[in-house]
Design a protein around this motif. Structure first.
Motif, PDB file in Angstrom:
ATOM      1  N   VAL A  87       0.862  -1.176   0.000  1.00 11.98           N
ATOM      2  CA  VAL A  87       0.000   0.000   0.000  1.00 11.98           C
ATOM      3  C   VAL A  87       0.898   1.226   0.000  1.00 11.98           C
ATOM      4  O   VAL A  87       1.729   1.398   0.889  1.00 11.98           O
ATOM      5  CB  VAL A  87      -0.931   0.029   1.235  1.00 11.98           C
ATOM      6  N   GLY A  88       0.732   2.076  -1.011  1.00 11.58           N
ATOM      7  CA  GLY A  88       1.475   3.326  -1.083  1.00 11.58           C
ATOM      8  C   GLY A  88       0.624   4.450  -0.530  1.00 11.58           C
ATOM      9  O   GLY A  88      -0.585   4.501  -0.781  1.00 11.58           O
ATOM     10  N   ARG A  89       1.225   5.360   0.212  1.00  8.20           N
ATOM     11  CA  ARG A  89       0.487   6.461   0.824  1.00  8.20           C
ATOM     12  C   ARG A  89       1.133   7.784   0.468  1.00  8.20           C
ATOM     13  O   ARG A  89       2.341   7.935   0.523  1.00  8.20           O
ATOM     14  CB  ARG A  89       0.488   6.311   2.342  1.00  8.20           C
ATOM     15  N   HIS A  90       0.270   8.767   0.134  1.00  7.41           N
ATOM     16  CA  HIS A  90       0.740  10.140  -0.037  1.00  7.41           C
ATOM     17  C   HIS A  90      -0.431  11.055   0.256  1.00  7.41           C
ATOM     18  O   HIS A  90      -1.472  10.975  -0.399  1.00  7.41           O
ATOM     19  CB  HIS A  90       1.274  10.395  -1.447  1.00  7.41           C
ATOM     20  N   ILE A 129      -7.701   4.548  -2.835  1.00  5.89           N
ATOM     21  CA  ILE A 129      -8.508   4.782  -1.654  1.00  5.89           C
ATOM     22  C   ILE A 129      -8.224   6.189  -1.141  1.00  5.89           C
ATOM     23  O   ILE A 129      -7.070   6.583  -1.010  1.00  5.89           O
ATOM     24  CB  ILE A 129      -8.169   3.751  -0.548  1.00  5.89           C
ATOM     25  N   GLY A 130      -9.261   6.953  -0.871  1.00  9.16           N
ATOM     26  CA  GLY A 130      -9.080   8.239  -0.213  1.00  9.16           C
ATOM     27  C   GLY A 130      -9.151   9.439  -1.129  1.00  9.16           C
ATOM     28  O   GLY A 130      -9.765  10.429  -0.791  1.00  9.16           O
ATOM     29  N   VAL A 138      -0.560   9.391  -8.241  1.00  5.28           N
ATOM     30  CA  VAL A 138       0.742   9.054  -8.836  1.00  5.28           C
ATOM     31  C   VAL A 138       1.809   8.970  -7.755  1.00  5.28           C
ATOM     32  O   VAL A 138       2.591   8.015  -7.711  1.00  5.28           O
ATOM     33  CB  VAL A 138       1.124  10.084  -9.919  1.00  5.28           C
ATOM     34  N   ARG A 139       1.831   9.941  -6.848  1.00  2.24           N
ATOM     35  CA  ARG A 139       2.844   9.919  -5.785  1.00  2.24           C
ATOM     36  C   ARG A 139       2.655   8.729  -4.859  1.00  2.24           C
ATOM     37  O   ARG A 139       3.630   8.098  -4.438  1.00  2.24           O
ATOM     38  CB  ARG A 139       2.805  11.234  -5.007  1.00  2.24           C
TER      39      ARG A 139
END
Length: 188
Positions: A87-90, A129-130, A138-139
């Motif tokens: 899971v990537g978060r930014h 998500i979000g 992208v980030r």
């Protein structure tokens, strides 16, 4: 060296993810400018993104492509998919990237699809998500891709054999048995 760089950039493909028109109201009227979010990849595990701003769209895209080429990262792949779920978060955005069986295809939305196709991934499941803001998506996707680890790297860090972590990684198919010897003469 310059020749190698030229050859390297020739097999890169770029995709425009998002173009934004910005209007600035000034004394004499309105000034228009454009920003372009661009993804560049070689289809073999290297991908980058960049944003360019200019008074015209083609100039903004070319600036974005140049920045994306400088910001490229290498991502470990496992065949046609990614090695593990991440899971990537930014900001408020999160992107779930999940490996998929061969033949599944790229199940992803616009911004994530552009990144994964440029990367060379053919089978993956994703969910944003979000937020749906292309810049944050992208980030967040790049944060997730940067967090991916190759099985060899994990085995080295843990001090274990690759076979202990992933039996498929080193499993080799046994060669087929040799054909039976043809009988010579009239023996049956």
């Amino acid at each position: 060296m310059a020749f190698d760089r030229e050859r390297e950039s020739s097999d890169l493909r770029d995709q425009v993810v998002f173009i934004n028109r910005v209007t600035k109201v000034v004394k004499g009227g309105k000034n228009f400018s454009f920003s372009a979010l661009v993804v560049v990849g070689d289809g073999k595990g290297r991908v980058g993104y960049g944003m360019g701003k200019a008074k015209e769209v083609p100039s903004a895209i070319s600036k974005g492509v140049e920045r994306a080429k400088r910001e490229m990262i290498r991502v470990p792949l496992k065949g046609t998919t990614i090695p593990h779920q991440v899971v990537g978060r930014h900001g408020a955005g999160r992107v779930l990237l999940k490996p998929a069986a061969p033949g599944t295809g790229v199940i992803a939305g616009g911004a994530v699809r552009a990144i994964l196709e440029s990367l060379g991934v053919q089978d993956v499941l994703t969910k944003c998500i979000g937020t749906q803001n292309p810049h944050n998506v992208v980030r967040a996707t790049f944060e997730g891709l940067a967090a991916l680890k190759d099985v060899r790297e994990v085995a080295r860090l843990r001090g274990k054999n690759i076979e202990d972590l992933d039996p498929e990684a080193t499993a080799t198919v046994a060669p087929p048995p040799p054909p039976p010897e043809p009988s010579v003469g009239g023996e049956s």
